[in-house]
Design an enzyme around this catalytic site. Structure first.
Site, PDB file in Angstrom:
ATOM      1  N   ASN A  32     -38.250 -55.797 -14.973  1.00 54.01           N
ATOM      2  CA  ASN A  32     -38.167 -57.059 -15.728  1.00 54.01           C
ATOM      3  C   ASN A  32     -36.851 -57.181 -16.507  1.00 54.01           C
ATOM      4  O   ASN A  32     -36.650 -58.145 -17.251  1.00 54.01           O
ATOM      5  CB  ASN A  32     -39.360 -57.219 -16.675  1.00 54.01           C
ATOM      6  CG  ASN A  32     -39.378 -56.186 -17.783  1.00 54.01           C
ATOM      7  OD1 ASN A  32     -38.458 -55.364 -17.884  1.00 54.01           O
ATOM      8  ND2 ASN A  32     -40.399 -56.222 -18.614  1.00 54.01           N
ATOM      9  N   LEU A  33     -35.966 -56.200 -16.324  1.00 56.88           N
ATOM     10  CA  LEU A  33     -34.650 -56.183 -16.968  1.00 56.88           C
ATOM     11  C   LEU A  33     -34.738 -56.211 -18.498  1.00 56.88           C
ATOM     12  O   LEU A  33     -33.781 -56.601 -19.163  1.00 56.88           O
ATOM     13  CB  LEU A  33     -33.755 -57.329 -16.442  1.00 56.88           C
ATOM     14  CG  LEU A  33     -33.443 -57.279 -14.948  1.00 56.88           C
ATOM     15  CD1 LEU A  33     -32.539 -58.451 -14.530  1.00 56.88           C
ATOM     16  CD2 LEU A  33     -32.756 -55.955 -14.549  1.00 56.88           C
ATOM     17  N   PHE A  73     -41.179 -45.616 -12.755  1.00 59.11           N
ATOM     18  CA  PHE A  73     -40.297 -45.202 -13.853  1.00 59.11           C
ATOM     19  C   PHE A  73     -40.431 -46.135 -15.057  1.00 59.11           C
ATOM     20  O   PHE A  73     -40.176 -45.729 -16.181  1.00 59.11           O
ATOM     21  CB  PHE A  73     -38.824 -45.261 -13.407  1.00 59.11           C
ATOM     22  CG  PHE A  73     -38.404 -44.249 -12.375  1.00 59.11           C
ATOM     23  CD1 PHE A  73     -37.922 -43.010 -12.756  1.00 59.11           C
ATOM     24  CD2 PHE A  73     -38.461 -44.547 -11.017  1.00 59.11           C
ATOM     25  CE1 PHE A  73     -37.502 -42.085 -11.815  1.00 59.11           C
ATOM     26  CE2 PHE A  73     -38.032 -43.622 -10.066  1.00 59.11           C
ATOM     27  CZ  PHE A  73     -37.554 -42.391 -10.465  1.00 59.11           C
ATOM     28  N   TYR A 141     -46.669 -42.270 -27.556  1.00 56.27           N
ATOM     29  CA  TYR A 141     -45.956 -42.292 -26.283  1.00 56.27           C
ATOM     30  C   TYR A 141     -46.517 -41.221 -25.344  1.00 56.27           C
ATOM     31  O   TYR A 141     -46.905 -41.508 -24.196  1.00 56.27           O
ATOM     32  CB  TYR A 141     -44.453 -42.073 -26.513  1.00 56.27           C
ATOM     33  CG  TYR A 141     -43.688 -41.738 -25.259  1.00 56.27           C
ATOM     34  CD1 TYR A 141     -43.781 -42.540 -24.130  1.00 56.27           C
ATOM     35  CD2 TYR A 141     -42.878 -40.602 -25.195  1.00 56.27           C
ATOM     36  CE1 TYR A 141     -43.097 -42.220 -22.971  1.00 56.27           C
ATOM     37  CE2 TYR A 141     -42.187 -40.284 -24.037  1.00 56.27           C
ATOM     38  CZ  TYR A 141     -42.302 -41.089 -22.927  1.00 56.27           C
ATOM     39  OH  TYR A 141     -41.618 -40.769 -21.785  1.00 56.27           O
ATOM     40  N   LYS A 145     -48.832 -41.542 -21.630  1.00 54.93           N
ATOM     41  CA  LYS A 145     -48.588 -40.858 -20.345  1.00 54.93           C
ATOM     42  C   LYS A 145     -49.785 -39.989 -19.975  1.00 54.93           C
ATOM     43  O   LYS A 145     -50.124 -39.842 -18.801  1.00 54.93           O
ATOM     44  CB  LYS A 145     -47.312 -40.024 -20.433  1.00 54.93           C
ATOM     45  CG  LYS A 145     -46.052 -40.848 -20.598  1.00 54.93           C
ATOM     46  CD  LYS A 145     -45.734 -41.672 -19.361  1.00 54.93           C
ATOM     47  CE  LYS A 145     -44.433 -42.415 -19.504  1.00 54.93           C
ATOM     48  NZ  LYS A 145     -44.050 -43.171 -18.325  1.00 54.93           N
ATOM     49  N   ARG A 220     -34.210 -28.651 -27.570  1.00 57.83           N
ATOM     50  CA  ARG A 220     -34.616 -29.427 -26.392  1.00 57.83           C
ATOM     51  C   ARG A 220     -34.017 -28.831 -25.123  1.00 57.83           C
ATOM     52  O   ARG A 220     -33.001 -28.159 -25.173  1.00 57.83           O
ATOM     53  CB  ARG A 220     -34.142 -30.889 -26.537  1.00 57.83           C
ATOM     54  CG  ARG A 220     -34.828 -31.672 -27.651  1.00 57.83           C
ATOM     55  CD  ARG A 220     -36.274 -31.948 -27.321  1.00 57.83           C
ATOM     56  NE  ARG A 220     -36.958 -32.738 -28.338  1.00 57.83           N
ATOM     57  CZ  ARG A 220     -37.573 -32.217 -29.400  1.00 57.83           C
ATOM     58  NH1 ARG A 220     -37.578 -30.924 -29.603  1.00 57.83           N
ATOM     59  NH2 ARG A 220     -38.192 -32.997 -30.263  1.00 57.83           N
TER      60      ARG A 220
HETATM   61  N1  UDP Z   1     -31.940 -36.600 -32.771  1.00 57.70           N
HETATM   62  C1  UDP Z   1     -31.163 -36.528 -33.904  1.00 57.70           C
HETATM   63  N2  UDP Z   1     -30.389 -37.623 -34.221  1.00 57.70           N
HETATM   64  C2  UDP Z   1     -30.363 -38.758 -33.472  1.00 57.70           C
HETATM   65  C3  UDP Z   1     -31.165 -38.814 -32.298  1.00 57.70           C
HETATM   66  C4  UDP Z   1     -31.939 -37.710 -31.980  1.00 57.70           C
HETATM   67  O1  UDP Z   1     -31.159 -35.520 -34.621  1.00 57.70           O
HETATM   68  O2  UDP Z   1     -29.659 -39.717 -33.826  1.00 57.70           O
HETATM   69  C5  UDP Z   1     -32.778 -35.436 -32.396  1.00 57.70           C
HETATM   70  C6  UDP Z   1     -34.268 -35.754 -32.335  1.00 57.70           C
HETATM   71  O3  UDP Z   1     -34.858 -35.585 -33.607  1.00 57.70           O
HETATM   72  C7  UDP Z   1     -34.769 -34.724 -31.318  1.00 57.70           C
HETATM   73  C8  UDP Z   1     -33.558 -34.509 -30.396  1.00 57.70           C
HETATM   74  O4  UDP Z   1     -32.425 -35.014 -31.103  1.00 57.70           O
HETATM   75  O5  UDP Z   1     -35.062 -33.512 -31.963  1.00 57.70           O
HETATM   76  C9  UDP Z   1     -33.691 -35.249 -29.074  1.00 57.70           C
HETATM   77  O6  UDP Z   1     -34.042 -36.603 -29.361  1.00 57.70           O
HETATM   78  P1  UDP Z   1     -33.975 -37.747 -28.271  1.00 57.70           P
HETATM   79  O7  UDP Z   1     -34.389 -39.015 -28.946  1.00 57.70           O
HETATM   80  O8  UDP Z   1     -32.652 -37.735 -27.595  1.00 57.70           O
HETATM   81  O9  UDP Z   1     -35.038 -37.303 -27.171  1.00 57.70           O
HETATM   82  P2  UDP Z   1     -36.601 -36.905 -27.301  1.00 57.70           P
HETATM   83  O10 UDP Z   1     -36.622 -35.418 -27.462  1.00 57.70           O
HETATM   84  O11 UDP Z   1     -37.193 -37.655 -28.439  1.00 57.70           O
HETATM   85  O12 UDP Z   1     -37.148 -37.334 -25.992  1.00 57.70           O
END
Ligand code: UDP
Length: 327
Positions: A32-33, A73, A141, A145, A220
């Site tokens: 849906n863009l 996706f 979220y 899923k 991560r």
């Molecule tokens: N994060 C951060 N500052 C930001 C964005 C993300 O410190 O501006 C941290 C966030 O708290 C998490 C990690 O980076 O621990 C990865 O976050 P992201 O939103 O990229 O991916 P997620 O793990 O939520 O899918």
């Protein structure tokens, strides 16, 4: 084989479409863009602009194109947003997925691949996280899923649909200098860090440095979008032999501070940072064990190295400082 790809104009979906076309599949993109970009859709894919909330449109599209498989996706996918707007996830994300599954069953689509998430494992018992880990979603979220995964398990049980659920850890990098990440607003760590490097933002705010991790910031597991796309194709073919569930990551954890330091090394930019409060819903540490997909399907990530992942994203940022607005 004809594959319908929802979210095929989005960050990960568009890369999936490129790999599918490259490998000779016929592709229909349904998007849906709202978050995706028309310019990200492969020119050889058929594009249908439509919304998954509208079941009639989904029904008509599947009736018209008769795909053999679906890759789903399209999704709201932000942990933080889901803590503030739970129904966007627990209602809308779920409804869109279920609409699609319902139409897939009606139109005898045999294979369904769901983009799932590491957020299924809010605070895991063991790291790295394998497929045996108990599911306790860290946010609405992750819960959305989980509901979709469970729905697919029932449909498989009832012999209605075969599925693969692929739980991505942190998707990152650009597939090429012309196919990259462009969200509005951007909330993800790596693209924000690169926007700071490019001088488009003053600083990166680190969401909490008082976690029980080696440097106090969250850890991560970053996995390159092309490697994710490759896993989809392997799973698509393997569905011939039954449904399956896989965790997808590199098996290496990097802290938020380590990501910023690596980006400093790659870009040569200073990248000022400042520590702020924790972001609700963020698990301290998420690292995947992807042994199962490696063993069963021979998946072998080509971009195991964070530096390489950041280099690919940086090449995209430099070539397209305004993302898809540049096209
Ligand atoms: N994060 C951060 N500052 C930001 C964005 C993300 O410190 O501006 C941290 C966030 O708290 C998490 C990690 O980076 O621990 C990865 O976050 P992201 O939103 O990229 O991916 P997620 O793990 O939520 O899918």
């Amino acid at each position: 084989m004809k594959v319908l790809v929802t979210g095929g104009a989005g960050y990960i979906g568009s890369v999936g479409v490129h790999e599918l076309v490259h490998e000779g599949y016929e592709v229909v993109v349904f998007d849906n863009l709202s978050q995706g970009h028309r310019a990200a859709v492969h020119p050889e894919a058929t594009f249908v602009e439509g919304d998954l909330r509208d079941r009639e449109v989904v029904d008509r599209t599947l009736g018209e194109h008769e795909p053999d498989a679906i890759m789903h996706f399209a999704s709201k996918s932000l942990v933080g947003e889901s803590m503030e707007k739970p129904f966007l996830y627990l209602d809308e994300n779920v409804r869109c997925g279920v609409n699609l599954m319902r139409c897939a069953v009606k139109h005898d689509v045999e294979r369904f691949i769901l983009s799932s998430t590491a957020n299924l494992f809010g605070t895991p018992d063991s790291i790295p996280i394998d497929e045996e880990e108990s599911i306790e979603p860290g946010s609405p979220y992750g819960e959305s899923k989980n509901v979709l995964e469970r729905t697919l398990q029932w449909l498989d049980e009832l012999d209605a649909l075969r599925f693969a659920t692929l739980r991505y850890f942190n998707a990152a990098g650009a597939a090429s200098a012309d196919l990259g990440e462009d969200h509005d607003p951007e909330t993800h760590l790596l693209p924000i860090v690169l926007e700071v490097a490019a001088g488009k933002r003053d600083k990166i705010e680190i969401y909490g440095d008082d976690y029980d991790t080696r440097d106090g910031t969250c850890i991560r597991d970053f996995v390159h979008v092309r490697d994710l796309a490759q896993a989809h194709i392997l799973a698509l073919e393997a569905l011939e032999n039954g449904s399956r569930v896989y965790n997808l990551g590199n098996g290496n954890g990097y802290s938020v501070r380590e990501v910023i330091d690596t980006a400093r090394a790659v870009t040569g930019a200073e990248i000022p940072s400042e520590v702020g409060p924790r972001r609700p819903g963020d698990p301290p540490e998420l690292i995947a064990s992807s042994d199962k997909i490696r063993r069963e399907l021979g998946w072998e990530p080509q971009y195991g190295d964070l530096e390489e992942i950041i280099e690919s994203a940086w090449a995209w940022h430099r070539k397209h400082p305004h993302g898809y607005d540049d096209f």
